[in-house]
Structures are given as C-alpha cells and as structure tokens.
Design a protein around this motif. Sequence first.
Motif, PDB file in Angstrom:
ATOM      1  N   ALA A 161       0.834  -1.204   0.000  1.00  0.00           N
ATOM      2  CA  ALA A 161       0.000   0.000   0.000  1.00  0.00           C
ATOM      3  C   ALA A 161       0.868   1.252   0.000  1.00  0.00           C
ATOM      4  CB  ALA A 161      -0.926  -0.004   1.214  1.00  0.00           C
ATOM      5  N   GLN A 210       2.239   1.802  -3.373  1.00  0.00           N
ATOM      6  CA  GLN A 210       1.166   2.327  -4.223  1.00  0.00           C
ATOM      7  C   GLN A 210       0.954   3.833  -3.957  1.00  0.00           C
ATOM      8  OE1 GLN A 210      -2.628   0.531  -3.490  1.00  0.00           O
ATOM      9  NE2 GLN A 210      -3.385   0.951  -5.555  1.00  0.00           N
ATOM     10  N   ASP A 211       0.983   4.214  -2.678  1.00  0.00           N
ATOM     11  CA  ASP A 211       0.833   5.636  -2.321  1.00  0.00           C
ATOM     12  C   ASP A 211       1.927   6.484  -2.961  1.00  0.00           C
ATOM     13  OD1 ASP A 211      -1.345   5.156  -0.710  1.00  0.00           O
ATOM     14  OD2 ASP A 211      -0.248   5.332   1.190  1.00  0.00           O
ATOM     15  N   GLY A 269       1.507   6.980  -6.501  1.00  0.00           N
ATOM     16  CA  GLY A 269       0.416   7.950  -6.642  1.00  0.00           C
ATOM     17  C   GLY A 269       0.928   9.378  -6.465  1.00  0.00           C
ATOM     18  N   GLN A 285       2.572  10.549  -9.530  1.00  0.00           N
ATOM     19  CA  GLN A 285       1.610  10.934 -10.570  1.00  0.00           C
ATOM     20  C   GLN A 285       1.039  12.320 -10.314  1.00  0.00           C
ATOM     21  OE1 GLN A 285      -1.045   8.080 -11.951  1.00  0.00           O
ATOM     22  NE2 GLN A 285       0.447   6.447 -11.950  1.00  0.00           N
ATOM     23  N   LEU A 286       0.680  12.588  -9.045  1.00  0.00           N
ATOM     24  CA  LEU A 286       0.138  13.910  -8.710  1.00  0.00           C
ATOM     25  C   LEU A 286       1.164  15.002  -9.011  1.00  0.00           C
ATOM     26  CD1 LEU A 286      -1.379  13.097  -5.185  1.00  0.00           C
ATOM     27  CD2 LEU A 286      -2.667  13.560  -7.267  1.00  0.00           C
ATOM     28  N   ARG A 330       1.833  15.637 -12.652  1.00  0.00           N
ATOM     29  CA  ARG A 330       0.679  16.386 -13.182  1.00  0.00           C
ATOM     30  C   ARG A 330       0.918  17.897 -13.035  1.00  0.00           C
ATOM     31  NH1 ARG A 330      -3.095  18.304 -14.921  1.00  0.00           N
ATOM     32  NH2 ARG A 330      -1.760  18.073 -16.728  1.00  0.00           N
ATOM     33  N   GLU A 381       3.441  18.907 -15.598  1.00  0.00           N
ATOM     34  CA  GLU A 381       2.835  18.953 -16.936  1.00  0.00           C
ATOM     35  C   GLU A 381       2.142  20.287 -17.172  1.00  0.00           C
ATOM     36  OE1 GLU A 381       1.409  14.613 -18.441  1.00  0.00           O
ATOM     37  OE2 GLU A 381       0.432  15.317 -16.627  1.00  0.00           O
ATOM     38  N   ILE A 388      -1.419  20.147  -3.616  1.00  0.00           N
ATOM     39  CA  ILE A 388      -1.142  18.719  -3.762  1.00  0.00           C
ATOM     40  C   ILE A 388      -0.361  18.209  -2.542  1.00  0.00           C
ATOM     41  CG2 ILE A 388       0.732  17.494  -4.962  1.00  0.00           C
ATOM     42  CD1 ILE A 388      -2.510  17.434  -5.974  1.00  0.00           C
ATOM     43  N   LYS A 412      -2.340  16.777   0.488  1.00  0.00           N
ATOM     44  CA  LYS A 412      -2.744  15.374   0.420  1.00  0.00           C
ATOM     45  C   LYS A 412      -1.539  14.457   0.675  1.00  0.00           C
ATOM     46  CE  LYS A 412      -3.843  11.894  -3.004  1.00  0.00           C
ATOM     47  NZ  LYS A 412      -4.688  10.953  -2.300  1.00  0.00           N
ATOM     48  N   TRP A 426      -0.524  14.202   4.298  1.00  0.00           N
ATOM     49  CA  TRP A 426      -1.505  13.403   5.036  1.00  0.00           C
ATOM     50  C   TRP A 426      -1.167  11.916   4.917  1.00  0.00           C
ATOM     51  CZ3 TRP A 426      -5.899  10.624   2.673  1.00  0.00           C
ATOM     52  CH2 TRP A 426      -6.772  10.113   3.633  1.00  0.00           C
ATOM     53  N   GLU A 427      -0.807  11.489   3.696  1.00  0.00           N
ATOM     54  CA  GLU A 427      -0.475  10.075   3.520  1.00  0.00           C
ATOM     55  C   GLU A 427       0.872   9.729   4.143  1.00  0.00           C
ATOM     56  OE1 GLU A 427      -3.126   8.921  -0.412  1.00  0.00           O
ATOM     57  OE2 GLU A 427      -0.955   8.865  -0.591  1.00  0.00           O
ATOM     58  N   PHE A 487       0.976   8.613   7.890  1.00  0.00           N
ATOM     59  CA  PHE A 487       0.853   7.233   8.371  1.00  0.00           C
ATOM     60  C   PHE A 487       1.932   6.295   7.848  1.00  0.00           C
ATOM     61  CE2 PHE A 487      -1.825   6.191   4.823  1.00  0.00           C
ATOM     62  CZ  PHE A 487      -2.833   7.133   4.775  1.00  0.00           C
ATOM     63  N   HIS A 488       2.674   6.733   6.853  1.00  0.00           N
ATOM     64  CA  HIS A 488       3.857   5.938   6.480  1.00  0.00           C
ATOM     65  C   HIS A 488       4.880   5.952   7.610  1.00  0.00           C
ATOM     66  CE1 HIS A 488       2.975   6.730   1.946  1.00  0.00           C
ATOM     67  NE2 HIS A 488       2.108   5.916   2.510  1.00  0.00           N
TER      68      HIS A 488
END
Lengths: 307, 92
Positions: free
Chosen positions: A75, A78-79, A82, A85-86, A89, A92, A155, A158, A161-162, A165-166
């Motif tokens: 997980a 995966q984060d 993610g 990607q954000l 973006r 870009e 961005i 967010k 925040w993730e 917890f890592h």
Amino acid sequence: MSARTQEVPRNEQEFLDYVQAGGQVETSDWMPDEYRARLVKFIEMHGNSELMGVLPEREWILRAPTLQRKLALTAKVQDEVGHAQLIYRVVEDLGKPREDCLADLISGKSKFHNVFHYPTRTWGDVGVIAWLVDAAAIISQKALLKCSYAPYARIMKKICWEESFHILHGRDVVLTMMNGTDGQRELVQEALDRWWGPLMQFHGNPIAAEQDPTLTWRIKSQPNDDARQQFLDGYVPQIRELGLTIPDPELRKDEETGRWHYTEPDWDELKTVVTGHGPMTEERLGFRRATREETGWVRDVVLADAA
Amino acid sequence: VSHVYEVFRQERKGQPFQHAGSVFAPDPAFADVYAREQYGRRGESAALWIVPRDAIVEIGEFVDELERNYHRVDGYPLKAKLKEARERAGTA
C-alpha cells in the motif's frame, strides 16, 4: 472561492516582491521564465524521488515477514507512485510533459533524492527508511505547504496526510523489532548505522538563504539546515529512547543556541550520489528503463482505443 | 490524445466540493478510474466531481466601476452615526 485581492504582477521585479510577500500564483497566471524553470526543476525532482523511492521498498514486498507487513508495504509503494503521478501532473501544467520527465529520469539527465540511491540490505533497513527517511521527507514537504506556486502547495496537503501514516508504519516496524530478539535489535542498529550518513545529507548542504533561488522565489520556505535541525529535534530523542546508538560522537544539542552540533555530513558523497553515481543508481534506473519498455504496449493500446 | 480533468472532492456529505487536483486521462472512463484511485481510495472523499478542464469557465476579474457599495456590508458604516444618535437621545 475567495476573492483575489491582488493581481499577479506582470513584470519580474514586482512578481518577485509579490511572491516574497506571500502572494500565490496559479497555473494560468503570468510568471517569469526563471520562476517557471525553477519550479519545473524542483517539482520534477520531487516527482522523480517519489517514483524512484518505491524501488528500495519494492525489493522487500516478497520478503516481508508477515502478510500484514506485505500488505502495508504494498500500500505504501502504491501511495508513493500515486504521489509521483500527482506531482508530475503539476509539472505537466507548467509545460513539461510527463513523457519528457520520465525520459530525462531514465537517461540520467534529471535527479532524484540521495537516499534512494542506496541498497536495502535487511528488513531493518525497511523500518528505518519508512520511519526516518519519511520523517526527513515530511519535514521538507510540510515546508512546501506555503509554496508560492499554489497548485503544488495544494497537492502537498494530500501527500503530507499520507506520509504521516507511512511514518507510523515505519515506527511500528522498528518498535516491533526492538521488542524482539537481540538479532532483530542488531538489524535495526546496523540499518541506522548505514542510513545515518545519507539522512544527515538528505536536506542538502547549508546555503545562505539569499543564495538559494528556491527560497528567493519562495518555492520552499525553509533553509536546508533549519530542516535538518528540525529533524534532529524531533527524532534524536525518539531514536535514543529505544536504546539505539546514533553513529555520530559529535552529536549534541547546544542548550544555549538550541542548535544541534554534528559531524559535518559528507557533502562529496551527496554530490557523487545525486549526480548518478550512487551504489544502486544504475541498477534502479535500469529497472525503470526495462519497465518502461515492457509496459509500452499498454500505453499504445490505451491511447489508441481512446483516440 | 489525453486531456486534463479537474477533480473536486467533497469530504463529507453536506460539505462544499473543493478543488483537489487534476488527472490526465485519454477518456472519461480513465479519468473516473484515476480520480477514484488518487482522491478516493482511502475513504477520504464522500463524492467526487470530475470535470474536463476545457469545460470550466474562469472569471477572475470583478470590476466595480460604479463603486456600488450599497449592496455590500462596507457600504453602511454605522459607528459614527450611531454615536451621534445616542448622544442626541441622551443614551450614550
């Protein structure tokens, strides 16, 4: 939506005054070429680091000690992808396509953070990375919440925040091992010994605030050494209370100034590593190159179907 | 050819939708998948709006040439008048 109280100025000096006074800039606003170029370079390196940062941990997914840890690690990987990607973006929208970012990454033209150029030898390294590397990273990232470029700052909210917890996941891994056998405690200590140098280099060499263009344009809001001091303040006590030894005999806090003294980090090592000569640089970039080729057909199919 | 889709998220039912970020997707179905993945995977959103960027009309200038302060709160500075009225009525 809050009303714009001030227009973003359309000349370089006034733009600089505007961002230095706390003004924020949106994608569609005018901006000086230098500001745009600095943003792209800085944010792209951040995106690269998220993408490359999963590789040291990925190596341990199949070797995780329990199913719970395997799921948690998956997980987290995966984060982080993610986050990449954000962040790409945002790049870009500033004018550099993601394809170009990935091409520059795998050709070695652009950089990624020093800590992701090192091997992950044991499960102890996985705990130390998830706890302390993420802790160091979140300090830098929190300082970006006030970035003058608003889409990046949003961005980051967010992402922070993730990341929070890592860090818990990493601390949990370390605590579990410290409460285990002598062998497990040794693995953590050895990992700490390996990672302390790169951790101390992580926030970069001290640069006078007025000579750091990312501070001048208020892309970041915290000088390198302040970030390192904040890391030491927060984590030295947490490391020591577990009975771990930090491998730096010079490390102590000056109670008068409130600043930490430490052995000068190896800035030559930092430079060598981030310019693409770290112990794992070639292997990890090679992995990215191979994956990029292997997954090419997926992109072709998706884009062809959608066209 | 891929397009940018802006993503707005609502944290809890009843709250306003706020801009969260954007995704770059070849079509609306992919935009749906990417937005769910990036902004809803952890149960952090009650709902998402996914809007093609081209469909958004932005207005960034609000010119008030006539200084129509009579339809704003700042058009009614009552403090001085109230003071005068109270003094006149002997209730100050």
